[in-house]
Every structure is written in C-alpha cells, then in structure tokens.
Scaffold this active site. Sequence first.
Site, PDB file in Angstrom:
ATOM      1  N   GLU A 120       4.291   9.345  15.286  1.00 42.21           N
ATOM      2  CA  GLU A 120       5.101   9.125  16.478  1.00 42.21           C
ATOM      3  C   GLU A 120       5.928   7.849  16.326  1.00 42.21           C
ATOM      4  O   GLU A 120       5.799   7.117  15.339  1.00 42.21           O
ATOM      5  CB  GLU A 120       4.210   9.072  17.723  1.00 42.21           C
ATOM      6  CG  GLU A 120       3.485  10.385  17.994  1.00 42.21           C
ATOM      7  CD  GLU A 120       2.677  10.360  19.263  1.00 42.21           C
ATOM      8  OE1 GLU A 120       2.747   9.359  20.002  1.00 42.21           O
ATOM      9  OE2 GLU A 120       1.963  11.338  19.526  1.00 42.21           O
ATOM     10  N   HIS A 236       9.786   5.935  29.077  1.00 40.35           N
ATOM     11  CA  HIS A 236       9.677   6.912  27.998  1.00 40.35           C
ATOM     12  C   HIS A 236      11.068   7.469  27.716  1.00 40.35           C
ATOM     13  O   HIS A 236      11.800   7.834  28.640  1.00 40.35           O
ATOM     14  CB  HIS A 236       8.713   8.046  28.367  1.00 40.35           C
ATOM     15  CG  HIS A 236       8.250   8.810  27.179  1.00 40.35           C
ATOM     16  ND1 HIS A 236       9.066   9.718  26.516  1.00 40.35           N
ATOM     17  CD2 HIS A 236       7.075   8.805  26.511  1.00 40.35           C
ATOM     18  CE1 HIS A 236       8.394  10.233  25.500  1.00 40.35           C
ATOM     19  NE2 HIS A 236       7.194   9.692  25.472  1.00 40.35           N
ATOM     20  N   ARG A 285       9.772   2.856  21.506  1.00 38.55           N
ATOM     21  CA  ARG A 285      10.283   3.485  22.725  1.00 38.55           C
ATOM     22  C   ARG A 285      11.372   2.677  23.420  1.00 38.55           C
ATOM     23  O   ARG A 285      12.324   3.246  23.971  1.00 38.55           O
ATOM     24  CB  ARG A 285       9.123   3.733  23.695  1.00 38.55           C
ATOM     25  CG  ARG A 285       8.197   4.842  23.252  1.00 38.55           C
ATOM     26  CD  ARG A 285       6.975   4.923  24.145  1.00 38.55           C
ATOM     27  NE  ARG A 285       6.107   6.027  23.751  1.00 38.55           N
ATOM     28  CZ  ARG A 285       4.902   6.220  24.249  1.00 38.55           C
ATOM     29  NH1 ARG A 285       4.404   5.385  25.145  1.00 38.55           N
ATOM     30  NH2 ARG A 285       4.172   7.255  23.859  1.00 38.55           N
ATOM     31  N   HIS A 344       7.341   5.021  32.474  1.00 41.94           N
ATOM     32  CA  HIS A 344       6.204   5.633  31.788  1.00 41.94           C
ATOM     33  C   HIS A 344       4.962   4.763  31.984  1.00 41.94           C
ATOM     34  O   HIS A 344       4.278   4.866  32.983  1.00 41.94           O
ATOM     35  CB  HIS A 344       6.555   5.811  30.321  1.00 41.94           C
ATOM     36  CG  HIS A 344       5.597   6.637  29.530  1.00 41.94           C
ATOM     37  ND1 HIS A 344       5.042   7.797  30.009  1.00 41.94           N
ATOM     38  CD2 HIS A 344       5.100   6.479  28.277  1.00 41.94           C
ATOM     39  CE1 HIS A 344       4.250   8.328  29.090  1.00 41.94           C
ATOM     40  NE2 HIS A 344       4.254   7.539  28.033  1.00 41.94           N
ATOM     41  N   ARG A 379       4.488  -0.992  24.489  1.00 41.55           N
ATOM     42  CA  ARG A 379       3.365  -0.225  23.957  1.00 41.55           C
ATOM     43  C   ARG A 379       3.780   0.580  22.726  1.00 41.55           C
ATOM     44  O   ARG A 379       4.826   1.226  22.728  1.00 41.55           O
ATOM     45  CB  ARG A 379       2.842   0.753  25.011  1.00 41.55           C
ATOM     46  CG  ARG A 379       2.023   0.111  26.102  1.00 41.55           C
ATOM     47  CD  ARG A 379       1.636   1.144  27.154  1.00 41.55           C
ATOM     48  NE  ARG A 379       0.791   0.513  28.160  1.00 41.55           N
ATOM     49  CZ  ARG A 379      -0.507   0.748  28.292  1.00 41.55           C
ATOM     50  NH1 ARG A 379      -1.110   1.608  27.501  1.00 41.55           N
ATOM     51  NH2 ARG A 379      -1.198   0.129  29.214  1.00 41.55           N
TER      52      ARG A 379
END
Length: 533
Positions: A120, A236, A285, A344, A379
Amino acid sequence: MTWESGADLVVVGTGVAGLTAALRARELGLRVLVVTKDAAGAGNTSWAQGGVAVVRPGEHDPADSVRSHVEDTMTAGAGLCSRTAVRSILSAGAGAIERLREIGALFDTGADGALARAREGGHSAFRVIHAGGDATGAEVQRALSSAARDGGIPVLERHCVVDVARDERGAVAGVLALDAEGRPGFVHAPTVLLATGGLGQIYAATTNPEVATADGVALALRAGAVVADLEFVQFHPTVLYTPGGARGRRPLVTEAVRGEGAVLVDVEGRRVMAGEHPLEDLAPRDVVSAAINRRAAETGAGHVYLDATGIGGFADRFPTVFAACRAAGVDPTREPIPVTSAAHYACGGVVTGVDGRTTVPGLYAAGEVACTGLHGANRLASNSLLEGLVVGARAAEAAAKDARCGLRSRKPVSELALPSAAVVDRDLLQRTMSRSAGIGREAQELSEAATMLDRAGAVRALDSRQAVEDSALALTAQALLLAAQTRNESRGCHRRTDYPEVDDTRWRRSIALRLDASGWLIRTEPELVGGVA
C-alpha cells in the site's frame, strides 16, 4: 443515579483496541466491563479495508525487515514520529497477529499456504496482510467480538459515557454514563481505558461511521489529560465520488487497489501522480490527497478517476469496493472509478506512552483516540489495526500492574451530577470545519471558524447521547483549530496555504493542549509523546 456497578477496568469502546484490552485484562484476572454507546462493532474497525502492516518471521519479502517498516513509518510521519515508539510498537506486531489468529481470525493465504501480502501507499515492500480481500477490519472485529462473547466479558451496549470521574487526588474513580433511555448511572472503577475511535464526524464527508464523534478526546481533556497532534487529520485520497456534495460516511476505495496496479488519472486522462513523488500512485496519503485536490480544482471536475481496469479478478480481490461501485452505477472492471478525498483517520489524540498510560492516574487510551508517537504528522497505511492490537494489550497489562502496585483509586465518589458543556449545531460545525480546516488551511479562515463555533456554542446539560456527541465535537473542533492556527508550516497532512513550506527549525515538535482550571484550551508540554526522537 439510577444504577451503580463496579469493575477493576472499564473499557470504553468495542473496536480492535478496546476488545483486545478487555480480553487481555480478563486473562490477567481483572474484572472487566466494556461500555459502548451503540451496538458492539459499530465503530471504525469493521470498516478498515486495507489490512494489517506487519513483518512476520519467515514470511516477508527478501529485502524487508522490521527496520524497513520503521523507516517507512518515520518517512510518512514527516519528522514527528517517535522512533522509540515506532520501533516498540512495530516490533510487537508479529506476536500480536499470532495472538489474533489463535482466537480465530482468518487471513487470506497464497497458493503456498503462507499469508498473502499486499503493498500500500508509503510502503517499500509487500507486508500488508488482509482478510476477505478488502474486509480485514470486519474479520478482526468478528474474531475479537466472538472471543469476548465466548469469554463472558460483559458489554453494556447503547450506554453513552458522559464523564470520567476522579477522586480528590485527581485519580480515576469510574465513569458516569447514560443508558439507552437517557437515565444516568455510575460505574465504580479505579482504571478506565478510552478506546473510542476517531473524530471523522467533525467533517461533512468522511470514511468514518456515525459513532466517530471525538468522544474520547473530550472525555480525556475534561479529565485533565493532555492531547497532541490534533491538527494532523488524514484525508484518504480515494473515496467513491458521487455528484451533489454527498454528506456523511463515504465508501472507501482502499489503496490496496493502487497497490495492485491501479493509477490515478484526471478527467482528461492525464496521470495525476506522475512527477509528484518517487512512489507516484503509492506515495503517502497526504501527498496523494493534496495532488488529487489540486488536479480536481484545476479541471473543475471536483474529482479524478482511479483506473483499475487492468486488475484481473477485481470483484474477488476487492468485493467490498466492487459492491460499493456497482451500487453507484460504476463497473470498475470496465471503467475508471470516480474518486475524491475525505476525512479519514486522526493522527493525534490523547497523549500516551506505548503502554497506553495517559497523564492522568488510572486513565489509559489506545487505538485511534490515542497519540503514542507512532504516526507523527501522517499515518502510514495499515499501521492502525496493528497499533490497536499492540497498545490495547499493553494498556491492559499496565492497568493490571498499576492496580497490583496500589497506584489507583479505590475510594468511592459521591454527589455526581451530569456535567454541562457547550454544544454546537452539528451541521453548522461540519460545514465550518470542512470549509476552513480541510486539506488547505489559512490563518484568517481558521480564526474565523474558531470564532464562529465559539459564538454558536450553547451551554447545556449533557443529558442525551446527542448532547454528549455534539459537545465532544465542539470541544475537539476548537482544539484542532487552535493547533492548526499555531502550526505555521505545512507538514504531513497539515497543509497551510499561507505557510506552504516545512519549518524544521520551529515546528519539528508536537503541539500539546489541555484544559486549564477555567475550562479554556491552552498549550502545554506533551510529556509522554515521543515527538522527534
């Protein structure tokens, strides 16, 4: 008070951190009571699609290691992670996963029988394990809920915690709560663990469920705890876009789709991430969200596309995403998916050590509500479930240890009354925060938003779940705005249009806040948060 009860540990929340803590506390011999304002399993855990990032012995990429995972996390955190905290939590990941599998969690496997691994955004290796394709959170929640039920752990559903009570020494003495009919009651307990999840409902559009109303942050502040890094709210990059300015929880398109080769393109077919970052579509992100917003604004479309038509077996690999797309009239196997960004995860929260201890004796926090030093300014994808598993168990161990050492209150608390607090109309609050404290922020708009919310606040008794939630949103929104106004730079997922550069000289540190004796938010030292180690 209409009812009373007692426990050694009250856990507020039934997500991954809360149930992990409850199970571990029961193993250690504590009397545990779990309290949740909704049905068990209604929180964020069930919605987590991507997976769990973990480096497991004997099952990892040849060049991967815990050290590499640490470095990826530090990079994503943009200088505000605590290396000590990152190393401590990530090193415990493999053991936490094994304990989860022992209670029945089933993860996807490859042809060789080993756990399947995905990659990811922000990760340099394939290290994200998953369940049901893109239903990892649902499987984690199922396994933990089943183990708690089979273990006889009592869960008070539809009971909303209003306040954390303390004795004359300032130590935790229990929680004041409302039942489903709004009747108040008190649970005596020398230790309380906040595992209440995030604050996504501060914004008009979010990936968070309706229960994510920042309750834990407000409870901790009013109990005297310190919060930090609240300005870092991760948006997000890819939620399903629908015309008309949709509100509330939006369907997530997990970034594991990009990990399988999907690419972002604008409405004219141009690559969005080309030249934006060395990892392009797998950049962290904050980078991807900012790029999407810029391109959507430039084209005037309000969204971009995620082209996943080259992924074979899409419906089997990503059944949750596929179902959401089809419900919106999109066939991701034949056409690109319209996507935009939405609020998010919170990166900050209640300041704790890696064992869940806060600055208030007897009060612990774990999961998204906590600020352990793991996430810093942004994050890293799929570190969240892992943090809940590791710190949830450690918080239970810390509570048991503190109880054995006689460090917690055993004194009863009397003459409790429902507190009062400022409440702001939720629609006004969400519109204000989305407009002024989203991805792009600026001093005047932040100041005006704080003034508007202050003037709109009406003090009332917290005698209903809605009042409790709206007061928590109002207090947390003001804390977020204060932190965002203070941080005069752009770092991680905090982007200031009037201060577009990173300023390591002044701002490579956490901004911590607490309530003073008059109930005003003030800056303080973060104490437990790792900061820049």
